[in-house]
Design a protein around this motif. Structure first.
Motif, PDB file in Angstrom:
ATOM      1  N   GLY A   5       0.835  -1.294   0.039  1.00 43.18           N
ATOM      2  CA  GLY A   5       0.041   0.018  -0.021  1.00 43.18           C
ATOM      3  C   GLY A   5       1.005   1.111  -0.193  1.00 43.18           C
ATOM      4  O   GLY A   5       0.150   2.397   0.117  1.00 43.18           O
ATOM      5  N   THR A   6       2.097   1.026  -0.206  1.00 41.63           N
ATOM      6  CA  THR A   6       2.967   2.297  -0.022  1.00 41.63           C
ATOM      7  C   THR A   6       3.461   2.438  -1.626  1.00 41.63           C
ATOM      8  O   THR A   6       3.837   1.511  -2.267  1.00 41.63           O
ATOM      9  N   TRP A   7       3.544   3.720  -1.878  1.00 39.82           N
ATOM     10  CA  TRP A   7       4.287   4.186  -3.544  1.00 39.82           C
ATOM     11  C   TRP A   7       5.579   4.310  -3.316  1.00 39.82           C
ATOM     12  O   TRP A   7       6.238   4.780  -2.495  1.00 39.82           O
ATOM     13  N   TYR A   8       6.452   3.515  -4.188  1.00 36.29           N
ATOM     14  CA  TYR A   8       7.806   3.587  -4.491  1.00 36.29           C
ATOM     15  C   TYR A   8       8.173   4.102  -5.842  1.00 36.29           C
ATOM     16  O   TYR A   8       7.601   3.865  -6.882  1.00 36.29           O
ATOM     17  N   VAL A  21      20.470   0.523  -9.031  1.00 41.28           N
ATOM     18  CA  VAL A  21      18.906   0.482  -8.685  1.00 41.28           C
ATOM     19  C   VAL A  21      19.104   1.599  -7.683  1.00 41.28           C
ATOM     20  O   VAL A  21      19.333   1.553  -6.613  1.00 41.28           O
ATOM     21  N   TYR A  22      18.041   2.639  -7.748  1.00 43.17           N
ATOM     22  CA  TYR A  22      17.676   3.665  -6.875  1.00 43.17           C
ATOM     23  C   TYR A  22      16.032   3.204  -6.550  1.00 43.17           C
ATOM     24  O   TYR A  22      15.161   3.037  -7.159  1.00 43.17           O
ATOM     25  N   LEU A  23      15.935   3.495  -5.141  1.00 45.60           N
ATOM     26  CA  LEU A  23      14.601   3.378  -4.387  1.00 45.60           C
ATOM     27  C   LEU A  23      14.395   4.743  -3.769  1.00 45.60           C
ATOM     28  O   LEU A  23      15.134   5.011  -2.875  1.00 45.60           O
ATOM     29  N   ASN A  24      13.249   5.462  -4.216  1.00 46.38           N
ATOM     30  CA  ASN A  24      12.849   6.579  -3.924  1.00 46.38           C
ATOM     31  C   ASN A  24      13.906   7.789  -4.018  1.00 46.38           C
ATOM     32  O   ASN A  24      14.481   8.429  -2.905  1.00 46.38           O
ATOM     33  N   GLY A  25      15.108   7.485  -4.896  1.00 50.66           N
ATOM     34  CA  GLY A  25      16.107   8.627  -5.051  1.00 50.66           C
ATOM     35  C   GLY A  25      17.283   8.207  -4.371  1.00 50.66           C
ATOM     36  O   GLY A  25      18.289   8.827  -4.435  1.00 50.66           O
ATOM     37  N   VAL A  26      17.189   6.998  -3.528  1.00 47.11           N
ATOM     38  CA  VAL A  26      18.671   6.560  -2.821  1.00 47.11           C
ATOM     39  C   VAL A  26      19.106   5.280  -3.696  1.00 47.11           C
ATOM     40  O   VAL A  26      18.205   4.346  -3.739  1.00 47.11           O
ATOM     41  N   GLN A  27      20.243   5.271  -3.901  1.00 46.86           N
ATOM     42  CA  GLN A  27      20.917   3.895  -4.403  1.00 46.86           C
ATOM     43  C   GLN A  27      20.533   2.807  -3.398  1.00 46.86           C
ATOM     44  O   GLN A  27      20.974   2.794  -2.212  1.00 46.86           O
ATOM     45  N   ASP A  28      19.931   1.746  -4.121  1.00 48.33           N
ATOM     46  CA  ASP A  28      19.724   0.716  -3.304  1.00 48.33           C
ATOM     47  C   ASP A  28      20.146  -0.785  -3.719  1.00 48.33           C
ATOM     48  O   ASP A  28      20.265  -1.776  -3.040  1.00 48.33           O
ATOM     49  N   GLY A  29      20.951  -0.587  -4.818  1.00 50.71           N
ATOM     50  CA  GLY A  29      21.779  -1.877  -5.321  1.00 50.71           C
ATOM     51  C   GLY A  29      22.595  -1.911  -6.545  1.00 50.71           C
ATOM     52  O   GLY A  29      22.302  -0.551  -7.177  1.00 50.71           O
ATOM     53  N   LEU A  58       6.261  -7.797 -10.838  1.00 53.82           N
ATOM     54  CA  LEU A  58       5.593  -6.672  -9.932  1.00 53.82           C
ATOM     55  C   LEU A  58       4.371  -7.332  -9.469  1.00 53.82           C
ATOM     56  O   LEU A  58       3.549  -7.800 -10.047  1.00 53.82           O
ATOM     57  N   ASP A  59       4.277  -7.066  -7.979  1.00 50.68           N
ATOM     58  CA  ASP A  59       3.134  -7.502  -7.310  1.00 50.68           C
ATOM     59  C   ASP A  59       2.467  -6.266  -6.971  1.00 50.68           C
ATOM     60  O   ASP A  59       2.399  -5.823  -5.699  1.00 50.68           O
ATOM     61  N   GLY A  60       2.040  -5.531  -8.024  1.00 52.18           N
ATOM     62  CA  GLY A  60       1.239  -4.199  -7.664  1.00 52.18           C
ATOM     63  C   GLY A  60       0.798  -3.690  -8.886  1.00 52.18           C
ATOM     64  O   GLY A  60       0.647  -3.958  -9.795  1.00 52.18           O
ATOM     65  N   LYS A  61       0.785  -2.058  -8.837  1.00 53.46           N
ATOM     66  CA  LYS A  61       0.427  -1.381 -10.240  1.00 53.46           C
ATOM     67  C   LYS A  61       1.576  -0.465 -10.593  1.00 53.46           C
ATOM     68  O   LYS A  61       2.343   0.003  -9.676  1.00 53.46           O
ATOM     69  N   LEU A  62       1.752  -0.281 -11.825  1.00 52.11           N
ATOM     70  CA  LEU A  62       2.788   0.357 -12.359  1.00 52.11           C
ATOM     71  C   LEU A  62       1.939   1.740 -12.688  1.00 52.11           C
ATOM     72  O   LEU A  62       0.960   1.806 -13.593  1.00 52.11           O
ATOM     73  N   ALA A  63       2.496   2.987 -12.271  1.00 52.35           N
ATOM     74  CA  ALA A  63       1.681   4.111 -12.658  1.00 52.35           C
ATOM     75  C   ALA A  63       2.262   4.799 -13.788  1.00 52.35           C
ATOM     76  O   ALA A  63       1.588   5.446 -14.529  1.00 52.35           O
ATOM     77  N   TYR A  64       3.515   5.007 -13.829  1.00 57.38           N
ATOM     78  CA  TYR A  64       4.162   5.581 -14.954  1.00 57.38           C
ATOM     79  C   TYR A  64       5.628   4.698 -15.387  1.00 57.38           C
ATOM     80  O   TYR A  64       6.032   4.125 -14.159  1.00 57.38           O
ATOM     81  N   ALA A  65       6.147   5.009 -16.666  1.00 55.93           N
ATOM     82  CA  ALA A  65       7.450   4.432 -16.819  1.00 55.93           C
ATOM     83  C   ALA A  65       8.087   5.462 -17.578  1.00 55.93           C
ATOM     84  O   ALA A  65       7.305   5.917 -18.725  1.00 55.93           O
ATOM     85  N   ARG A  66       9.528   5.576 -17.795  1.00 56.71           N
ATOM     86  CA  ARG A  66      10.044   6.436 -18.464  1.00 56.71           C
ATOM     87  C   ARG A  66      11.350   5.633 -18.857  1.00 56.71           C
ATOM     88  O   ARG A  66      12.237   4.841 -18.012  1.00 56.71           O
ATOM     89  N   VAL A  67      11.957   5.872 -20.096  1.00 55.40           N
ATOM     90  CA  VAL A  67      13.006   5.129 -20.730  1.00 55.40           C
ATOM     91  C   VAL A  67      13.841   6.303 -21.395  1.00 55.40           C
ATOM     92  O   VAL A  67      13.365   7.073 -22.152  1.00 55.40           O
ATOM     93  N   ALA A  79      15.611  14.430  -9.670  1.00 58.59           N
ATOM     94  CA  ALA A  79      14.379  15.257 -10.492  1.00 58.59           C
ATOM     95  C   ALA A  79      13.678  14.809 -11.416  1.00 58.59           C
ATOM     96  O   ALA A  79      12.333  15.384 -11.354  1.00 58.59           O
ATOM     97  N   ALA A  80      14.068  13.800 -11.821  1.00 55.85           N
ATOM     98  CA  ALA A  80      12.711  13.010 -12.737  1.00 55.85           C
ATOM     99  C   ALA A  80      11.486  12.701 -11.962  1.00 55.85           C
ATOM    100  O   ALA A  80      10.321  12.577 -12.416  1.00 55.85           O
ATOM    101  N   LYS A  81      11.893  12.331 -10.659  1.00 58.69           N
ATOM    102  CA  LYS A  81      10.722  11.397  -9.979  1.00 58.69           C
ATOM    103  C   LYS A  81       9.953  12.737  -9.416  1.00 58.69           C
ATOM    104  O   LYS A  81       8.734  12.424  -9.275  1.00 58.69           O
ATOM    105  N   GLN A  82      10.547  13.968  -9.303  1.00 57.98           N
ATOM    106  CA  GLN A  82       9.644  14.937  -8.854  1.00 57.98           C
ATOM    107  C   GLN A  82       8.820  15.638 -10.204  1.00 57.98           C
ATOM    108  O   GLN A  82       7.764  16.601  -9.910  1.00 57.98           O
ATOM    109  N   ALA A  83       9.418  15.349 -11.316  1.00 63.37           N
ATOM    110  CA  ALA A  83       8.548  15.987 -12.685  1.00 63.37           C
ATOM    111  C   ALA A  83       7.495  15.376 -13.095  1.00 63.37           C
ATOM    112  O   ALA A  83       7.473  14.310 -12.942  1.00 63.37           O
ATOM    113  N   MET A  84       6.563  16.169 -13.267  1.00 64.53           N
ATOM    114  CA  MET A  84       5.158  15.527 -14.052  1.00 64.53           C
ATOM    115  C   MET A  84       5.476  15.016 -15.310  1.00 64.53           C
ATOM    116  O   MET A  84       6.239  15.702 -16.197  1.00 64.53           O
TER     117      MET A  84
END
Length: 86
Positions: A5-8, A21-29, A58-67, A79-84
């Motif tokens: 139930g949490t957005w990442y 790999v970055y999770l919420n803007g922080v390198q995670d792997g 993915l066990d959830g919903k994907l809202a947006y994807a950018r490549v 910065a892209a995370k914050q941009a619409m």
């Protein structure tokens, strides 16, 4: 740990040698990955899963994807995370 139930925001960047790999803007792997990715006809790409492991996905919903076709820094990904998308 990740919570139901949490957005990442998940992002990955490849520099020709490693994938970061970055999770919420922080390198995670980091994962070593070498080879060419310029011929997209030779690459099986999946968003939310891995073609070689059917049990993972993915066990959830994907809202947006950018490549992008160029490498992004951690600051650019954040910065892209914050941009619409528009």
């Amino acid at each position: 740990a990740h919570s139901t139930g949490t957005w990442y925001h998940v992002a990955a960047a490849w520099n020709g040698t490693n994938t970061y790999v970055y999770l919420n803007g922080v390198q995670d792997g980091t994962m070593a990955f070498t080879g060419e990715t310029t011929d997209v006809t030779l690459i099986t790409s999946e968003i939310g899963g891995r073609s070689t492991f059917t049990a993972q996905g993915l066990d959830g919903k994907l809202a947006y994807a950018r490549v992008w076709t160029t490498q992004r820094s951690a600051a650019q990904l954040l910065a892209a995370k914050q941009a619409m998308l528009g």
